[in-house]
Scaffold this motif. Structure first.
Motif, short mmCIF file in Angstrom:
data_model
loop_
_atom_site.label_atom_id
_atom_site.label_comp_id
_atom_site.label_asym_id
_atom_site.label_seq_id
_atom_site.Cartn_x
_atom_site.Cartn_y
_atom_site.Cartn_z
N ASP A 176 0.83 -1.20 0.00
CA ASP A 176 0.00 0.00 0.00
C ASP A 176 0.87 1.25 0.00
O ASP A 176 0.59 2.23 -0.71
CB ASP A 176 -0.90 0.03 1.24
CG ASP A 176 -2.08 -0.93 1.07
OD1 ASP A 176 -2.28 -1.39 -0.08
OD2 ASP A 176 -2.78 -1.21 2.06
N ALA A 225 2.44 1.87 -3.38
CA ALA A 225 1.46 2.38 -4.34
C ALA A 225 1.21 3.87 -4.06
O ALA A 225 1.13 4.69 -4.99
CB ALA A 225 0.16 1.59 -4.23
N GLN A 226 1.09 4.17 -2.78
CA GLN A 226 0.80 5.56 -2.42
C GLN A 226 1.95 6.47 -2.83
O GLN A 226 1.73 7.55 -3.41
CB GLN A 226 0.60 5.62 -0.91
CG GLN A 226 -0.34 6.74 -0.48
CD GLN A 226 -0.56 6.69 1.02
OE1 GLN A 226 -0.52 5.62 1.62
NE2 GLN A 226 -0.78 7.83 1.62
N ARG A 242 1.88 7.06 -6.54
CA ARG A 242 0.83 8.01 -6.92
C ARG A 242 1.28 9.43 -6.64
O ARG A 242 1.09 10.34 -7.44
CB ARG A 242 -0.45 7.71 -6.15
CG ARG A 242 -1.18 6.52 -6.73
CD ARG A 242 -2.67 6.57 -6.48
NE ARG A 242 -3.23 5.32 -7.01
CZ ARG A 242 -3.22 4.18 -6.32
NH1 ARG A 242 -2.75 4.15 -5.08
NH2 ARG A 242 -3.68 3.07 -6.88
N LEU A 255 3.89 1.64 -9.97
CA LEU A 255 2.55 1.72 -9.38
C LEU A 255 1.77 0.43 -9.68
O LEU A 255 1.13 -0.16 -8.81
CB LEU A 255 1.80 2.93 -9.94
CG LEU A 255 0.33 3.06 -9.54
CD1 LEU A 255 0.20 3.19 -8.03
CD2 LEU A 255 -0.30 4.27 -10.21
N GLU A 256 1.89 0.03 -10.95
CA GLU A 256 1.19 -1.18 -11.35
C GLU A 256 1.64 -2.38 -10.51
O GLU A 256 0.84 -3.15 -9.99
CB GLU A 256 1.48 -1.48 -12.82
CG GLU A 256 0.23 -1.73 -13.64
CD GLU A 256 0.55 -1.61 -15.12
OE1 GLU A 256 1.19 -2.55 -15.65
OE2 GLU A 256 0.18 -0.58 -15.74
N ASP A 315 0.26 -2.14 -7.02
CA ASP A 315 -1.16 -2.47 -6.97
C ASP A 315 -1.36 -3.99 -7.05
O ASP A 315 -2.16 -4.57 -6.32
CB ASP A 315 -1.92 -1.81 -8.13
CG ASP A 315 -2.37 -0.40 -7.75
OD1 ASP A 315 -2.34 -0.09 -6.53
OD2 ASP A 315 -2.72 0.39 -8.65
N SER A 336 -0.45 -5.57 -3.90
CA SER A 336 -1.47 -5.32 -2.91
C SER A 336 -2.64 -6.29 -3.09
O SER A 336 -3.17 -6.84 -2.13
CB SER A 336 -1.95 -3.87 -3.03
OG SER A 336 -3.09 -3.67 -2.24
N LEU A 337 -3.00 -6.49 -4.36
CA LEU A 337 -4.12 -7.39 -4.65
C LEU A 337 -3.80 -8.82 -4.21
O LEU A 337 -4.61 -9.50 -3.59
CB LEU A 337 -4.43 -7.35 -6.15
CG LEU A 337 -5.75 -7.98 -6.56
CD1 LEU A 337 -6.91 -7.22 -5.95
CD2 LEU A 337 -5.87 -8.03 -8.09
#
Ligand SMILES: Nc1nc2c(ncn2[C@@H]2O[C@H](COP(=O)(O)OP(=O)(O)OP(=O)(O)O)[C@@H](O)[C@H]2O)c(=O)[nH]1
Ligand SMILES: [Mg+2]
Lengths: 766, 72
Positions: A575, A578-579, A582, A608-609, A612, A615-616
């Motif tokens: 997370d 990713a943050q 961004r 970022l990808e 993510d 994270s998933l």
């Protein structure tokens, strides 16, 4: 209408099998009892209220008939019952069902195209001395059969009113209702003659019976004759009138010694009266021996070569069609369930209640409802087989083969009915005259693939068998389905053979069966049966599956746990990454430095990808962790050691246990578990995809084709149906055989799945 | 001659019985004097399909063997 008549409260419909009693019953009462074109459809006593005069009738108040009960009885060829269903009819007519007095009026339904044989039972019923009306049914078919009947002459000979009806089109129903409400005096009998030697023997027996029982005087002669000539009828008196019972045995011995053929005295006596009467009142208008449409169809359908081929072809086509024709309707329902889920998510407040309703109830119910089209198609095809008269032909074709396993053509109808559901199959076994054959049939009928197995079959076949086809006609999936049905049927034969050989030894019953003329199936009734079936299915889904799905969802979602530390750290890191990414993108946009746009931006975007995705993965792992440690997860894991050798993981194990209430529950159980285990972003309710994607922690697939086959075979054999056990208990009057039934089927299921999975692994198929 | 010996297409009249015949067949009308037509045999050669008193009846050969018939 006379007012002096005593009030009519019960009217019983009696008659030979397949003469249209139930069709008449439905017309008189507005009921929807099952009608089909083979002897032995009705096997239970069914009652309903006589409906009033239809609007537009003469509206006479005396015919509005408050509270008259009409009783539909199983068909019977005589009042000397040979099977359970005939026994029901007999007991009802002579008032021997506890709490049910004999009917006030008997409507003796007669097939006009087949008068002579029908009159045998009519003369017997008239001997009971009850007010009787004869309904001369199927008069619409007389023309085609080339027959004319002198109705007035017939009524005069019988001494009771004869009403012409055509129950299917509703003709004569009003006249019949009137005749019943204004009943004739008790019937007198037709005065047929018993051979003197037997007559002389019956008279003292009737007297003895009268002294020892409360049989009404008018019926004493008939009862005494019945006891003399029929063993089942004699057995009734062993306890209730022991002296009479002994008298009968003595009389039989005396007659045997002379010898007098007393056992056939009644038949020859009655036909001695009937034959000349029939010759008088029936006039053949068409040249006898003309080839009818039925004859032409039979010449093909029961042909030495074509017959069996057609039978096999019909079954193959049914299973094929069930697979391919249902797809559009299935897709539509799936879509509807999806839309409903989105709608519910939009309307319901976020929170546990929303999750329960969408992931639990809707997923569970929706995933089962999807199979309704398939089940309806199956019922439609079986309905057509029954309604045309083909069902009776399959019994004729199959009798010889069935005899090899100790059954007869008579058990073909129960076994084919069981393709829809074991319960009507078990009930239909009532028509079998041989008690041992009836028990064997009941014991093996649940091995026939029933419609509750369809959801399981379809789900796993659709997921693991390719959609292609053999020679472009026979689809692989349909073929797979056919083989599951064949497997169940072959095992049913094998089980019957074992039972006949070791448990219920004996030569087996006789096979005497009437082959009805072919008739056009009635769309109205086919439709009706599909509607009824849908109701049953939807109510089941609404009650059992709805409730169970909620319970299962709760069991699969609780207790709520914290993620283990390593996973928590991983999720947090992902997370955070990713943050950060961004934020960097935002910074770039703000800085407005165009030269960064190319290279740097691209690398941040890919970071970022990755973040993510990670994270998933962590989210899914977390959801999986949660469900693994839920109540049902723990339960499933506890079972896993037992089911592991069959290739089943904890989810399947838990699903199998849940599905012992009803087979299709496994589908909703898996759907609910997967849905509870999926993270909330995933909108797909399609279980098929979840199953294919599921993996063990080490990355191997949970459902390999081998596991799927093992599971399917488990469902072919296992008896997971409370209702079947309950009905078997009722029909066999004990828990012993149902318990044996459950046990042997479980052993088969476990044994075969074990052999398939372990064997497959040895061959390297795992 | 007994009923089971008749070939498809043949007709005959019942004259008597040999051994114990299921009562059901008598109730359905196979009493002495009744004429019977053998319509066909099932694909495996048994049971046989009879036409009696205007309706079609399926009977096993070993049961038909109890019915004594005479050519009509
Ligand atoms: N042509 C014609 N067919 C009829 C009539 N009444 C009933 N049928 C058909 O006859 C067949 C048997 O009808 P059912 O009402 O099931 O007969 P049943 O006497 O209740 O039969 P069991 O329950 O087996 O004893 C069905 O195919 C009906 O559609 C009629 O008046 N005319
Ligand atoms: Mg009926």
């Amino acid at each position: 209408m006379t007012e002096t008549q005593t009030r009519v409260r019960t009217v019983a419909l009696a008659g030979n099998p397949n003469v249209g009693k139930t069709t008449l019953f439905n017309a008189l009462t507005g009921s929807h009892q099952k009608v089909a074109n083979y002897p032995g459809v009705t096997v239970e006593r069914k009652s309903g209220r006589l409906a009033g005069v239809r609007a537009g009738g003469d509206g006479a108040p005396s015919t509005s008939a408050p509270g008259v009960e009409v009783v539909d009885l199983p068909g019977t060829y005589s009042l000397a019952p040979k099977s359970v269903d005939e026994r029901v009819a007999f007991d009802a007519l002579v008032g021997r069902i506890p709490g049910e007095p004999a009917p006030d009026v008997v409507v003796c339904v007669v097939d006009a195209t087949n008068l002579e044989r029908n009159l045998y039972l009519v003369t017997q019923v008239l001997d009971l001395g009850l007010p009787t009306v004869v309904a001369l049914n199927m008069t619409d078919a007389l023309d085609e059969a080339g027959i004319e009947i002198d109705v007035a002459g017939l009524a005069e000979r019988l001494g009771v009113p004869v009403v012409e009806t055509a129950a299917r089109s509703g003709r004569g129903i009003d006249a019949l209702r009137e005749a019943v409400l204004d009943p004739p005096p008790p019937a007198q009998g037709v005065g047929w003659e018993l051979m003197p030697a037997v007559q002389a023997a019956v008279a003292p027996l009737a007297e003895a019976l009268g002294a020892e029982s409360d049989v009404p005087p008018s019926q004493l002669h008939a009862e005494a004759l019945g006891a003399l000539t029929s063993d089942p009828l004699l057995a009734v008196w062993e306890r209730r009138a022991p002296r009479f019972h002994q008298d009968v045995l003595d009389t039989r011995a005396a007659l045997d010694a002379r010898p007098v053929m007393y056992r056939m005295a009644e038949m020859t006596g009655r036909y001695g009266w009937i034959s000349p009467v029939a010759a008088d009142v029936v006039r053949q208008t068409a040249a006898a021996g003309q080839v009818t449409v039925s004859d032409k169809i039979d010449a093909v359908v029961t042909h030495r070569v074509w017959g069996p081929l057609i039978f096999g072809g019909v079954l193959l086509v049914i299973f094929q069609a069930v697979f391919s024709w249902a797809v559009p309707a299935m897709d539509a329902i799936e879509w509807l369930v999806g839309v409903t889920g989105q709608g519910m998510r939009a309307v319901l407040p976020d929170g546990v209640f929303e999750d329960v309703m969408v992931e639990g109830a809707l997923t569970g119910v929706g995933n089962v409802l999807v199979f309704l089209p398939q089940i309806l198609l199956l019922f439609l095809f079986l309905g057509i087989m029954e309604d045309t008269g083909y069902m009776a032909r399959t019994a004729f074709i199959m009798d010889r083969a069935m005899r090899k396993v100790g059954l007869s053509g008579g058990s073909v109808v129960p076994m084919l009915s069981a393709y829809a559901c074991a319960i009507p199959g078990i009930m239909a076994a009532r028509t079998l005259a041989d008690e041992r054959e009836r028990i064997i049939t009941i014991m093996v009928v649940p091995l026939q693939g029933c419609s509750a197995r369809l959801p399981v079959y379809v789900l796993f076949i659709a997921a693991f068998i390719p959609a292609g086809s053999l020679f472009g006609v026979i689809g692989y999936q349909g073929l797979a389905m056919t083989s599951l049905y064949v497997l169940g049927t072959l095992m049913a034969f094998a089980a019957a053979w074992v039972l006949r050989k070791w448990v219920f030894k004996g030569t087996g019953s006789s096979f005497v069966m009437e082959l009805p003329p072919y008739r056009m199936p009635q769309p109205r009734y086919l439709w009706r049966r599909m509607v009824d079936r849908s109701k049953v299915f939807v109510v089941r889904a609404g009650k059992i599956i709805f409730g169970l799905s909620i319970v299962l969802w709760v069991l699969a979602s609780y207790p709520k746990l914290d993620p283990p530390p390593a996973l928590a750290a991983q999720m947090e890191a992902a997370d955070q990454a990713a943050q950060d990414a961004r934020q960097s993108l935002v910074d770039i946009d703000l800085s407005g430095r165009a030269e960064l746009e190319g290279t740097e931006r691209a690398s941040i975007e890919s970071a970022l990808e990755a973040a993510d995705a990670e994270s998933l993965v962590a989210q899914n792992e977390w959801a999986g962790y949660q469900v693994r440690n839920s109540y049902i997860g723990r339960f499933g894991h506890a079972l896993e050691p037992i089911m592991r050798p069959l290739g089943f993981d904890w989810k399947i194990s838990a699903g199998i246990v849940a599905s012992f209430a009803a087979r299709e529950v496994i589908v909703s159980a898996l759907a609910t578990i997967y849905s509870a285990g999926a993270d909330a972003d995933e909108e797909s309710l399609a279980l098929r995809d979840a199953i294919k994607a599921d993996t063990y922690p080490d990355g191997t697939k949970v459902f390999t084709p081998l596991v799927a086959v093992s599971l399917l075979v488990f469902f072919v054999f296992a008896l997971q149906c409370m209702s079947t056990l309950a009905i078997a208990k009722r029909e066999l009057n004990s828990w012993f055989w149902p318990a044996v039934m459950w046990g042997y089927m479980f052993v088969l299921a476990y044994g075969f799945s074990f052999a398939i999975y372990q064997g497959g692994k040895l061959l390297g198929l795992g | 001659m007994t009923l089971d010996a008749l070939a498809p297409g043949a007709t005959a009249v019942v004259t008597g019985y040999a051994g114990e015949l299921p009562a059901r067949l008598l109730e359905m009308g196979l009493v002495p004097g009744t004429s019977i037509e053998v319509v066909r045999l099932a694909p495996l050669g048994d049971p046989m399909e009879l036409k009696v008193r205007g309706f079609l009846l399926s009977v096993r050969k070993d049961e038909a063997a109890h019915v004594v018939v005479e050519n009509a």
